[in-house]
Design a protein around this motif. Structure first.
Motif, short mmCIF file in Angstrom:
data_model
loop_
_atom_site.label_atom_id
_atom_site.label_comp_id
_atom_site.label_asym_id
_atom_site.label_seq_id
_atom_site.Cartn_x
_atom_site.Cartn_y
_atom_site.Cartn_z
N VAL A 98 0.84 -1.20 0.00
CA VAL A 98 0.00 0.00 0.00
C VAL A 98 0.88 1.24 0.00
O VAL A 98 1.81 1.36 0.80
CB VAL A 98 -0.95 0.01 1.21
CG1 VAL A 98 -1.64 1.36 1.37
CG2 VAL A 98 -2.00 -1.09 1.08
N THR A 99 0.58 2.20 -0.89
CA THR A 99 1.39 3.42 -1.00
C THR A 99 0.69 4.66 -0.47
O THR A 99 1.34 5.66 -0.20
CB THR A 99 1.79 3.67 -2.47
OG1 THR A 99 0.60 3.80 -3.27
CG2 THR A 99 2.64 2.52 -3.01
N ASN A 100 -0.63 4.59 -0.32
CA ASN A 100 -1.37 5.78 0.08
C ASN A 100 -2.55 5.40 0.98
O ASN A 100 -3.25 4.43 0.71
CB ASN A 100 -1.90 6.51 -1.16
CG ASN A 100 -2.77 7.70 -0.81
OD1 ASN A 100 -2.30 8.68 -0.26
ND2 ASN A 100 -4.07 7.60 -1.09
N ILE A 101 -2.72 6.17 2.06
CA ILE A 101 -3.91 6.05 2.90
C ILE A 101 -4.75 7.30 2.66
O ILE A 101 -4.31 8.41 2.93
CB ILE A 101 -3.54 5.91 4.38
CG1 ILE A 101 -2.75 4.60 4.59
CG2 ILE A 101 -4.79 5.91 5.25
CD1 ILE A 101 -2.24 4.41 6.00
N GLU A 124 -0.19 -0.05 12.50
CA GLU A 124 1.16 -0.05 11.97
C GLU A 124 1.09 0.32 10.50
O GLU A 124 0.46 -0.37 9.70
CB GLU A 124 1.82 -1.41 12.14
CG GLU A 124 3.25 -1.45 11.65
CD GLU A 124 3.95 -2.76 11.95
OE1 GLU A 124 4.98 -3.03 11.31
OE2 GLU A 124 3.48 -3.50 12.84
N ILE A 125 1.71 1.43 10.16
CA ILE A 125 1.72 1.91 8.78
C ILE A 125 3.02 1.44 8.14
O ILE A 125 4.11 1.85 8.57
CB ILE A 125 1.59 3.44 8.73
CG1 ILE A 125 0.24 3.85 9.35
CG2 ILE A 125 1.70 3.96 7.31
CD1 ILE A 125 0.06 5.34 9.51
N PRO A 126 2.94 0.59 7.13
CA PRO A 126 4.16 -0.01 6.55
C PRO A 126 5.01 1.01 5.80
O PRO A 126 4.54 2.10 5.44
CB PRO A 126 3.61 -1.07 5.61
CG PRO A 126 2.24 -0.61 5.24
CD PRO A 126 1.72 0.10 6.45
N SER A 127 6.25 0.65 5.56
CA SER A 127 7.20 1.56 4.92
C SER A 127 6.86 1.85 3.46
O SER A 127 7.39 2.79 2.87
CB SER A 127 8.62 0.98 5.02
OG SER A 127 8.69 -0.30 4.42
N SER A 128 5.97 1.06 2.88
CA SER A 128 5.55 1.30 1.49
C SER A 128 4.68 2.54 1.35
O SER A 128 4.59 3.14 0.28
CB SER A 128 4.80 0.09 0.95
OG SER A 128 3.67 -0.20 1.76
N VAL A 129 4.02 2.94 2.45
CA VAL A 129 3.11 4.09 2.42
C VAL A 129 3.92 5.39 2.38
O VAL A 129 4.84 5.59 3.17
CB VAL A 129 2.19 4.10 3.66
CG1 VAL A 129 1.38 5.39 3.74
CG2 VAL A 129 1.25 2.90 3.63
N SER A 167 9.33 4.55 8.34
CA SER A 167 10.10 5.39 7.45
C SER A 167 9.70 5.05 6.02
O SER A 167 9.69 3.90 5.61
CB SER A 167 11.59 5.12 7.66
OG SER A 167 12.37 5.94 6.84
N GLY A 168 9.35 6.06 5.27
CA GLY A 168 8.78 5.90 3.93
C GLY A 168 7.69 6.93 3.73
O GLY A 168 7.52 7.48 2.64
N SER A 210 12.28 10.03 9.85
CA SER A 210 13.15 10.94 9.10
C SER A 210 12.67 11.18 7.67
O SER A 210 13.08 12.15 7.03
CB SER A 210 14.58 10.38 9.07
OG SER A 210 14.60 9.10 8.49
N SER A 211 11.79 10.33 7.17
CA SER A 211 11.31 10.47 5.79
C SER A 211 10.27 11.58 5.64
O SER A 211 10.04 12.09 4.54
CB SER A 211 10.70 9.15 5.32
OG SER A 211 9.68 8.72 6.20
N VAL A 212 9.63 11.98 6.74
CA VAL A 212 8.53 12.95 6.67
C VAL A 212 9.06 14.36 6.41
O VAL A 212 9.95 14.84 7.11
CB VAL A 212 7.68 12.93 7.96
CG1 VAL A 212 6.64 14.05 7.96
CG2 VAL A 212 6.99 11.58 8.13
N THR A 213 8.51 15.01 5.39
CA THR A 213 8.90 16.39 5.07
C THR A 213 7.77 17.38 5.28
O THR A 213 8.00 18.59 5.30
CB THR A 213 9.37 16.49 3.60
OG1 THR A 213 8.32 16.07 2.73
CG2 THR A 213 10.61 15.63 3.36
N SER A 214 6.53 16.90 5.45
CA SER A 214 5.40 17.80 5.58
C SER A 214 4.38 17.28 6.59
O SER A 214 3.97 16.11 6.52
CB SER A 214 4.72 17.98 4.22
OG SER A 214 3.54 18.75 4.31
#
Length: 212
Positions: free
Chosen positions: A68-71, A86-91, A112-113, A135-139
């Motif tokens: 899954v890439t988007n919720i 638990e939100i997987p790293s693919s999201v 992370s993702g 660390s992946s979050v920018t917004s």
């Protein structure tokens, strides 16, 4: 595929088994299924659409596949019985109001993702006591964690490009660990957090209310 609104408002539905052949579940497909307690999303589903489990008040557990890439927006809004996620790293993105009003959500793992957390994504998740932003979050959007009154501990590991002014409005934050890249944001972000010494938090990369 399961179409938009397919089971919307089926208040007597308490369980369902989705075949592995399912690759898409439409917008609001299970919205308002107030007796549904659990569901396993097939491994071929890559997107959790808008409002798909909104107001599933009895939903206690759900497994999100690692593809899954988007919720989507309001995907789990008002899932009152949901206690952990638990939100997987693919999201990569968590939509606006995705988990808003999940009042019994006490544990959330954002892997992370994830790069963006939408407006009001976790608004009024009053059971949350701590959160780690990877660390992946920018917004982080407007009111993302607004009114999370029990949220006392926060760790921000990322190099932010955008944090909305009221992202943590009316939280109980008393302890922050954050990288120097986001220090300049801290004083304004937590202006309405009841537990936080704002002046101190804006100066130090790591802050605890009880530190000297």
């Amino acid at each position: 595929s399961i179409g938009d609104n397919a089971f919307c408002g089926c208040k007597s539905l308490n369980s369902i088994s989705l075949p592995s052949s399912v690759t898409s579940i439409g917008n609001h497909a299970f919205e308002g299924c107030s007796r549904l307690t659990s569901i396993i999303i097939p491994s071929g589903v890559t997107n959790i659409e808008n409002g798909v489990f909104k107001r599933c008040k009895s939903l206690k557990s759900i497994f999100i596949p690692s593809v899954v890439t988007n919720i989507g927006d309001s995907a789990f809004k008002g899932c009152l019985s949901l206690t952990s996620m638990e939100i997987p790293s693919s999201v990569t993105s968590i939509g606006d109001s995705a988990f808003s009003g999940c009042v019994n959500l006490t544990s959330i793992l954002i892997s992370s993702g994830v790069t963006s957390i939408g407006d009001g994504a976790f608004r009024a998740c009053t059971g949350l006591t701590s959160i780690e932003i990877p660390s992946s979050v920018t917004s982080i959007g407007d009111g993302s964690f607004e009114n999370c009154h029990s949220l006392t501990s926060l760790s921000i590991l990322s190099c932010m490009t955008r944090i909305a002014v009221n992202a943590f409005c009316r939280c109980g934050i008393s302890s922050i660990a954050n990288s120097s890249s986001v220090r300049e944001f801290v004083a304004i972000l937590f202006a309405y957090s009841s537990g936080l010494d704002v002046a101190t938090a804006s100066i130090y990369p790591s802050f605890s209310k009880d530190s000297s």
